[in-house]
Scaffold this motif. Structure first.
Motif, PDB file in Angstrom:
ATOM      1  N   ASN A   1       0.654  -1.198  -0.119  1.00  0.00           N
ATOM      2  CA  ASN A   1       0.178  -0.169   0.125  1.00  0.00           C
ATOM      3  C   ASN A   1       1.347   1.333  -0.360  1.00  0.00           C
ATOM      4  O   ASN A   1       0.790   2.400  -0.103  1.00  0.00           O
ATOM      5  CB  ASN A   1      -1.180  -0.187   0.801  1.00  0.00           C
ATOM      6  CG  ASN A   1       0.091   0.264   2.243  1.00  0.00           C
ATOM      7  OD1 ASN A   1       0.908  -0.097   2.771  1.00  0.00           O
ATOM      8  ND2 ASN A   1      -1.156   1.255   3.206  1.00  0.00           N
ATOM      9  N   LYS A   2       1.947   0.847  -0.157  1.00  0.00           N
ATOM     10  CA  LYS A   2       3.823   1.473  -0.315  1.00  0.00           C
ATOM     11  C   LYS A   2       4.109   1.799  -0.610  1.00  0.00           C
ATOM     12  O   LYS A   2       4.618   0.941  -0.579  1.00  0.00           O
ATOM     13  CB  LYS A   2       3.255   2.751   1.186  1.00  0.00           C
ATOM     14  CG  LYS A   2       2.552   3.518   1.821  1.00  0.00           C
ATOM     15  CD  LYS A   2       2.827   4.143   2.413  1.00  0.00           C
ATOM     16  CE  LYS A   2       1.727   5.139   3.299  1.00  0.00           C
ATOM     17  NZ  LYS A   2       2.041   5.695   5.143  1.00  0.00           N
ATOM     18  N   VAL A   3       4.921   2.516  -1.487  1.00  0.00           N
ATOM     19  CA  VAL A   3       6.312   2.432  -1.874  1.00  0.00           C
ATOM     20  C   VAL A   3       6.987   3.617  -1.303  1.00  0.00           C
ATOM     21  O   VAL A   3       6.451   4.245  -0.813  1.00  0.00           O
ATOM     22  CB  VAL A   3       6.065   2.955  -3.358  1.00  0.00           C
ATOM     23  CG1 VAL A   3       8.103   2.995  -4.071  1.00  0.00           C
ATOM     24  CG2 VAL A   3       5.232   2.048  -4.593  1.00  0.00           C
TER      25      VAL A   3
ATOM     26  N   ILE B   1       8.924   7.274  -7.629  1.00  0.00           N
ATOM     27  CA  ILE B   1       7.396   8.046  -8.260  1.00  0.00           C
ATOM     28  C   ILE B   1       7.089   7.280  -8.854  1.00  0.00           C
ATOM     29  O   ILE B   1       5.421   7.384  -9.548  1.00  0.00           O
ATOM     30  CB  ILE B   1       7.636   9.169  -8.356  1.00  0.00           C
ATOM     31  CG1 ILE B   1       8.312  10.062  -7.069  1.00  0.00           C
ATOM     32  CG2 ILE B   1       6.651  10.010  -9.639  1.00  0.00           C
ATOM     33  CD1 ILE B   1       7.147  10.581  -6.321  1.00  0.00           C
ATOM     34  N   MET B   2       7.390   7.040 -10.275  1.00  0.00           N
ATOM     35  CA  MET B   2       7.186   5.916 -11.303  1.00  0.00           C
ATOM     36  C   MET B   2       6.447   4.651 -10.904  1.00  0.00           C
ATOM     37  O   MET B   2       5.223   4.819 -11.530  1.00  0.00           O
ATOM     38  CB  MET B   2       8.477   5.925 -12.350  1.00  0.00           C
ATOM     39  CG  MET B   2       9.108   7.335 -12.954  1.00  0.00           C
ATOM     40  SD  MET B   2       7.832   8.105 -14.649  1.00  0.00           S
ATOM     41  CE  MET B   2       7.854   6.655 -15.637  1.00  0.00           C
ATOM     42  N   VAL B   3       6.773   4.231 -10.138  1.00  0.00           N
ATOM     43  CA  VAL B   3       6.257   3.139  -9.391  1.00  0.00           C
ATOM     44  C   VAL B   3       4.971   3.198  -8.985  1.00  0.00           C
ATOM     45  O   VAL B   3       4.213   2.611  -9.242  1.00  0.00           O
ATOM     46  CB  VAL B   3       7.171   2.043  -8.194  1.00  0.00           C
ATOM     47  CG1 VAL B   3       6.855   1.166  -7.933  1.00  0.00           C
ATOM     48  CG2 VAL B   3       8.607   1.381  -8.858  1.00  0.00           C
ATOM     49  N   GLY B   4       5.479   4.368  -7.902  1.00  0.00           N
ATOM     50  CA  GLY B   4       3.983   4.629  -7.238  1.00  0.00           C
ATOM     51  C   GLY B   4       3.061   5.043  -7.860  1.00  0.00           C
ATOM     52  O   GLY B   4       1.566   5.179  -8.296  1.00  0.00           O
TER      53      GLY B   4
ATOM     54  N   LEU C   1       1.292   2.184 -10.237  1.00  0.00           N
ATOM     55  CA  LEU C   1       0.777   1.303  -8.655  1.00  0.00           C
ATOM     56  C   LEU C   1      -0.969   2.010  -8.763  1.00  0.00           C
ATOM     57  O   LEU C   1      -1.238   2.091  -7.567  1.00  0.00           O
ATOM     58  CB  LEU C   1       0.919   0.726  -7.712  1.00  0.00           C
ATOM     59  CG  LEU C   1       1.909  -0.448  -8.391  1.00  0.00           C
ATOM     60  CD1 LEU C   1       3.471  -0.548  -7.380  1.00  0.00           C
ATOM     61  CD2 LEU C   1       1.440  -1.691  -9.247  1.00  0.00           C
ATOM     62  N   GLU C   2      -0.400   3.702  -8.500  1.00  0.00           N
ATOM     63  CA  GLU C   2      -1.650   4.168  -7.568  1.00  0.00           C
ATOM     64  C   GLU C   2      -1.371   4.285  -6.434  1.00  0.00           C
ATOM     65  O   GLU C   2      -2.448   4.292  -5.793  1.00  0.00           O
ATOM     66  CB  GLU C   2      -3.061   4.428  -8.309  1.00  0.00           C
ATOM     67  CG  GLU C   2      -3.519   4.859 -10.083  1.00  0.00           C
ATOM     68  CD  GLU C   2      -4.445   4.680 -10.510  1.00  0.00           C
ATOM     69  OE1 GLU C   2      -5.523   4.300  -9.490  1.00  0.00           O
ATOM     70  OE2 GLU C   2      -4.643   4.325 -11.575  1.00  0.00           O
TER      71      GLU C   2
END
Length: 188
Positions: free
Chosen positions: A52-54, A66-69, A72-73
């Motif tokens: 639930n968090k990157v 940031i790109m992964v987040g 994954l929203e």
């Protein structure tokens, strides 16, 4: 990841002491197209992971995290290397930097990392594993759960990956450098 490995071989620079410089496409000047591909690959590899968090550590891990987040929203939290005067409810740990040859404290607010969080850590390099160990400490102090760690480049000869895997942590590295002996980049 083929495109990343090719780019490392083409544009990466080796320095004595096991240093691989990729600042012209990853951690100073960034190639956003490559960074997007990197994020897509991390999302693919961690698709079945409950997170639930990157999380990352300042500063070079921020772009891939940031790109992964974004994909994954999910929110992205980064451990700061300097405590802001406005930060309250802070967790801290000490991290040794291989490339900077010094230790520094990193911190994160308990408001953004807390019990019940399931964290995916993303960073640019895995060498000796010191930044990763610091993040593990912060995650444990928060009562959160570390769901996995993703690294753009792992330097296998520095054994940080061995340490993390032996500790039971899921590690995904997109390019694994076997050796930088004689300043020749050898990728697994």
């Amino acid at each position: 990841m083929k495109a990343l490995k090719e780019r490392i071989l083409r544009d990466g620079k080796c320095f004595e002491g096991g240093i691989l410089k990729v600042d012209n496409f990853i951690n100073h000047q960034m190639d956003p197209i490559l960074m997007k591909s990197i994020a897509v690959e991390f999302v693919r590899r961690f698709a079945s992971t409950n997170i639930n968090k990157v999380m990352t550590i300042e500063a070079s891990g921020i772009a891939p995290a940031i790109m992964v987040g974004y994909l994954l929203e999910l929110p992205v939290v980064f451990a700061k290397k300097k405590k802001p005067v406005t930060m309250e409810n802070m967790l801290t740990t000490s991290v040794y930097s291989f490339t900077k040859d010094r230790s520094y404290d990193v911190c994160v607010s308990k408001d953004f990392l807390s019990k019940g969080d399931r964290v995916l850590f993303i960073d640019d390099f895995l060498a000796n594993g010191n930044a990763a160990k610091g993040i593990i400490d912060l995650v444990e102090k928060a009562g959160a759960e570390l769901s996995g760690m993703g690294f753009i480049i792992e330097k296998a000869f520095q054994h940080g990956g061995d340490y993390l895997r032996n500790a039971g942590i899921r590690v995904e590295s997109l390019a694994i450098i076997e050796s930088l002996d004689n300043c020749e980049i050898k990728i697994r």
